[in-house]
Design a protein around this motif. Structure first.
Motif, mmCIF file in Angstrom:
data_model
loop_
_atom_site.group_PDB
_atom_site.id
_atom_site.type_symbol
_atom_site.label_atom_id
_atom_site.label_comp_id
_atom_site.label_asym_id
_atom_site.label_seq_id
_atom_site.Cartn_x
_atom_site.Cartn_y
_atom_site.Cartn_z
ATOM 1 N N VAL A 25 3.037 -30.713 87.539
ATOM 2 C CA VAL A 25 3.937 -30.085 88.510
ATOM 3 C C VAL A 25 5.210 -29.591 87.835
ATOM 4 O O VAL A 25 5.815 -28.599 88.273
ATOM 5 C CB VAL A 25 4.281 -31.062 89.655
ATOM 6 N N GLN A 26 5.622 -30.264 86.756
ATOM 7 C CA GLN A 26 6.836 -29.845 86.064
ATOM 8 C C GLN A 26 6.678 -28.455 85.451
ATOM 9 O O GLN A 26 7.632 -27.674 85.415
ATOM 10 C CB GLN A 26 7.209 -30.859 84.979
ATOM 11 N N MET A 53 -4.831 -29.231 92.087
ATOM 12 C CA MET A 53 -4.394 -28.001 92.731
ATOM 13 C C MET A 53 -3.514 -28.289 93.944
ATOM 14 O O MET A 53 -2.574 -27.544 94.233
ATOM 15 C CB MET A 53 -5.600 -27.169 93.154
ATOM 16 N N ASP A 54 -3.798 -29.366 94.645
ATOM 17 C CA ASP A 54 -2.995 -29.756 95.797
ATOM 18 C C ASP A 54 -1.541 -29.974 95.380
ATOM 19 O O ASP A 54 -0.608 -29.471 96.008
ATOM 20 C CB ASP A 54 -3.587 -31.021 96.412
ATOM 21 N N LEU A 55 -1.338 -30.701 94.284
ATOM 22 C CA LEU A 55 0.014 -30.992 93.802
ATOM 23 C C LEU A 55 0.676 -29.757 93.200
ATOM 24 O O LEU A 55 1.871 -29.526 93.387
ATOM 25 C CB LEU A 55 -0.034 -32.125 92.778
ATOM 26 N N LEU A 56 -0.094 -28.948 92.471
ATOM 27 C CA LEU A 56 0.473 -27.737 91.882
ATOM 28 C C LEU A 56 0.924 -26.768 92.976
ATOM 29 O O LEU A 56 1.965 -26.109 92.845
ATOM 30 C CB LEU A 56 -0.541 -27.067 90.963
ATOM 31 N N SER A 57 0.152 -26.687 94.053
ATOM 32 C CA SER A 57 0.535 -25.828 95.162
ATOM 33 C C SER A 57 1.825 -26.316 95.813
ATOM 34 O O SER A 57 2.721 -25.518 96.133
ATOM 35 C CB SER A 57 -0.583 -25.785 96.207
ATOM 36 N N LEU A 67 1.674 -18.755 93.784
ATOM 37 C CA LEU A 67 0.660 -19.347 92.915
ATOM 38 C C LEU A 67 -0.724 -18.877 93.334
ATOM 39 O O LEU A 67 -1.095 -18.935 94.508
ATOM 40 C CB LEU A 67 0.737 -20.875 92.991
ATOM 41 N N LEU A 68 -1.491 -18.408 92.342
ATOM 42 C CA LEU A 68 -2.879 -18.020 92.548
ATOM 43 C C LEU A 68 -3.748 -18.933 91.700
ATOM 44 O O LEU A 68 -3.255 -19.724 90.893
ATOM 45 C CB LEU A 68 -3.112 -16.564 92.157
ATOM 46 N N SER A 69 -5.052 -18.804 91.864
ATOM 47 C CA SER A 69 -5.969 -19.536 91.007
ATOM 48 C C SER A 69 -7.131 -18.641 90.605
ATOM 49 O O SER A 69 -7.520 -17.734 91.337
ATOM 50 C CB SER A 69 -6.513 -20.783 91.702
ATOM 51 N N ARG A 70 -7.647 -18.926 89.426
ATOM 52 C CA ARG A 70 -8.865 -18.267 88.937
ATOM 53 C C ARG A 70 -9.865 -19.366 88.609
ATOM 54 O O ARG A 70 -9.540 -20.321 87.902
ATOM 55 C CB ARG A 70 -8.550 -17.449 87.677
#
Length: 250
Positions: A25-26, A53-57, A67-70
């Protein structure tokens, strides 16, 4: 939800992001504070699962970083769960024809009638948005970047670009050069990227490109690219560390 990114892309602004390969997350918070326009979590080439992904979002929303994801895969069932977490959109690898582009949009947009609707996740403000409010806000703001990485896609660019609600034709130059069997940096690859830019312009969507460093942005802006992913969090960290040690050793 982050409305600004899709609107900025549609307006033809130059927007710059990077890949995130480290599930911390940092990292997301730092990139947001650095002023990046967006970031793409690289679930295709890094070990990052749905829990991370939950925490990154959550971190991205706190930092104001779209924020997007691939993610690798032939299907599209991974898309809706990530959007429910509150991601701004997705970058989909190897979109080689209009059929795949249509499938991606059906997985993203409620208006296509196939994405399951619930306002209970983070993206629906945990029920704070009405079902109709969540549905319309999501369809208006989520960003679809379709990656052009296959030689077989080049004759079909106009069909792919014409799929409604697509936002960016995004070139993955390494995979495209491999598919075309030409070297990176070759005139043939450059001409293929120009083809993508031209098709995007005809359809009124943006053209995007991965570049290794910031020195490549201006030349490609001059050729019509407006969406850039520059390196990755790991690459930026490594380059900075190498620069420090080079200076320290004289």
């Amino acid at each position: 939800m982050t409305a600004a990114l899709r609107a900025r892309i549609a307006a033809g602004e130059v927007v710059v992001g990077t890949f995130i390969k480290t599930p911390a997350v940092q990292v997301v918070e730092i990139l947001g504070r650095a002023g990046l326009d967006f970031a793409v979590v690289d679930q295709e080439h890094a070990p990052i699962g749905i829990e991370a992904m939950d925490l990154l979002s959550l971190a991205a929303r706190a930092a104001g970083l779209p924020l997007l994801s691939r993610r690798w895969g032939a299907g599209e069932d991974w898309i809706a769960p990530l959007l429910d977490l509150g991601l701004t959109g997705v970058m989909v690898p190897h979109v080689a024809d209009a059929r795949r582009a249509e499938a991606v949009m059906a997985a993203m947009k409620f208006g296509r009638g196939q994405r399951g609707l619930s306002n209970s996740p983070r993206a629906g403000d945990y029920g704070g948005l009405t079902l109709e409010g969540f549905r319309s806000a999501s369809d208006e703001t989520t960003v679809a970047m379709l990656q052009i990485e296959d030689a077989s896609a080049l004759p079909l660019l106009d069909e792919i670009a014409a799929v409604p609600q697509a936002d960016v034709l995004f070139v993955g130059p390494a995979d495209l050069s491999f598919s075309m069997q030409v070297p990176m940096g070759s005139e043939a690859l450059g001409a293929a990227i120009d083809q993508v830019v031209a098709a995007a312009r005809r359809a009124g969507v943006a053209a995007g490109l991965f570049v290794a460093d910031e020195s490549q942005i201006a030349p490609w802006v001059a050729r019509g690219v407006t969406v850039f992913v520059v390196g990755s969090d790991q690459g930026l960290l490594k380059k900075a560390a190498v620069r420090v040690m080079t200076a320290a050793r004289g």
